[in-house]
Design an enzyme around this catalytic site. Structure first.
Site, short mmCIF file in Angstrom:
data_model
loop_
_atom_site.label_atom_id
_atom_site.label_comp_id
_atom_site.label_asym_id
_atom_site.label_seq_id
_atom_site.Cartn_x
_atom_site.Cartn_y
_atom_site.Cartn_z
N LYS A 1 0.83 -1.21 0.00
CA LYS A 1 0.00 0.00 0.00
C LYS A 1 0.87 1.27 0.00
O LYS A 1 0.60 2.19 -0.76
CB LYS A 1 -0.93 0.03 1.23
N ARG B 1 -9.96 0.38 8.30
CA ARG B 1 -9.55 -0.98 8.61
C ARG B 1 -10.66 -1.77 9.29
O ARG B 1 -10.46 -2.94 9.64
CB ARG B 1 -8.35 -0.93 9.56
N ARG C 1 11.23 -6.72 5.51
CA ARG C 1 11.12 -5.30 5.88
C ARG C 1 11.57 -5.09 7.33
O ARG C 1 12.25 -4.11 7.64
CB ARG C 1 9.67 -4.83 5.70
N ARG D 1 11.39 -2.03 11.83
CA ARG D 1 10.05 -1.71 12.33
C ARG D 1 9.64 -2.76 13.36
O ARG D 1 9.61 -3.95 13.06
CB ARG D 1 9.06 -1.69 11.16
N ARG E 1 -1.10 -9.67 13.22
CA ARG E 1 -1.66 -8.65 12.32
C ARG E 1 -2.46 -9.29 11.19
O ARG E 1 -3.48 -8.75 10.75
CB ARG E 1 -0.55 -7.75 11.77
P1 ADP Z 1 0.64 -2.48 7.80
O1 ADP Z 1 -0.50 -2.26 6.87
O2 ADP Z 1 1.91 -2.81 7.13
O3 ADP Z 1 0.33 -3.46 8.91
P2 ADP Z 1 0.42 0.25 8.92
O4 ADP Z 1 1.64 1.10 8.95
O5 ADP Z 1 -0.69 0.66 8.04
O6 ADP Z 1 0.97 -1.19 8.60
O7 ADP Z 1 -0.18 0.11 10.42
C1 ADP Z 1 0.61 -0.30 11.51
C2 ADP Z 1 -0.25 -0.43 12.76
O8 ADP Z 1 -0.85 0.85 13.11
C3 ADP Z 1 -1.44 -1.38 12.67
O9 ADP Z 1 -1.05 -2.72 12.91
C4 ADP Z 1 -2.37 -0.82 13.77
O10 ADP Z 1 -1.93 -1.19 15.07
C5 ADP Z 1 -2.16 0.68 13.65
N1 ADP Z 1 -3.14 1.28 12.72
C6 ADP Z 1 -2.85 1.86 11.50
N2 ADP Z 1 -3.98 2.25 10.89
C7 ADP Z 1 -5.01 1.93 11.70
C8 ADP Z 1 -6.43 2.04 11.62
N3 ADP Z 1 -7.02 2.58 10.55
N4 ADP Z 1 -7.18 1.58 12.66
C9 ADP Z 1 -6.62 1.04 13.73
N5 ADP Z 1 -5.30 0.88 13.88
C10 ADP Z 1 -4.50 1.31 12.89
#
Ligand code: ADP
Length: 189
Positions: free
Chosen positions: A14, A89, A128, A134, A145
């Site tokens: 993404k 999400r 990654r 990270r 996740r």
């Molecule tokens: P990825 O899609 O690679 O898991 P992101 O950087 O989008 O990583 O998100 C990392 C973390 O941030 C998620 O696992 C969650 O804990 C939190 N997070 C990000 N966006 C949201 C969201 N829209 N709602 C709830 N938690 C979120």
């Protein structure tokens, strides 16, 4: 206004594809993950709260993330549109986004679902983690996740299908090839 939801499991690409979309279409980018990581780095109260959830591979509460999104959206001026990366999400977040955009006389133009097989997601995220350090890109948290993705996030696929906004994107292949498919879908709007 071009309002794009870029969707997919963790590791689906993404962020990478969002950067290309921003470059080509000149729209604003909101990555909720990036916003939260910046808060953690800055040591804010929000950052401390976020870290607890992120390190456990869990989602932040909807109300909290919806507030963050609304204030980020309000900070954009003379915007040509927005790419929403990592949001929504959950169904509650998708409904909130719909209301937020409607209040501004707008709507989601398209939802791009980057579809990548699970074993490839694991490989990419572990790599990654090794490269970027990270904290949530370790095998145990990645597995959590992915479970969260399947239970809370993937129902959005049907939700956006019902809205008539869904677009499947083959997320395996070269970055250029994937972007070409995305650009084709956007250009048809
Ligand atoms: P990825 O899609 O690679 O898991 P992101 O950087 O989008 O990583 O998100 C990392 C973390 O941030 C998620 O696992 C969650 O804990 C939190 N997070 C990000 N966006 C949201 C969201 N829209 N709602 C709830 N938690 C979120």
């Amino acid at each position: 206004m071009l309002n794009i939801v870029i969707f997919g499991a963790p590791g689906s690409g993404k962020g990478t594809q969002s950067a290309r979309i921003v470059e080509k279409y000149g729209i604003n980018h909101i990555s909720t993950g990036d916003v939260l990581r910046a808060e953690i780095k800055a040591g804010t109260e929000l950052g401390k709260t976020a870290k607890g959830y992120i390190d456990q591979g869990q989602l932040l509460p909807d109300e909290l993330i919806i507030d963050i999104l609304a204030s980020t959206l309000d900070s954009f001026q003379d915007s040509k549109g927005v790419i929403f990366d990592g949001f929504p999400r959950t169904i509650a977040q998708a409904e909130a986004l719909k209301v937020m955009l409607a209040e501004r006389g707008q709507e989601v133009s398209i939802m791009l679902d980057l579809d990548v097989p699970e074993d490839e997601l694991m490989t990419r995220l572990i790599k990654r983690g090794q490269e970027s350090g990270r904290a949530d890109d370790n095998e145990e948290t990645i597995k959590k996740r992915l479970v969260v993705y399947h239970s809370q996030t993937s129902p959005l696929i049907d939700w956006y299908k019902q809205e008539g906004k869904y677009q499947h994107i083959q997320g395996l292949g070269t970055m250029e090839g994937i972007f070409a498919e995305i650009a084709e879908a956007i250009d048809k709007l």
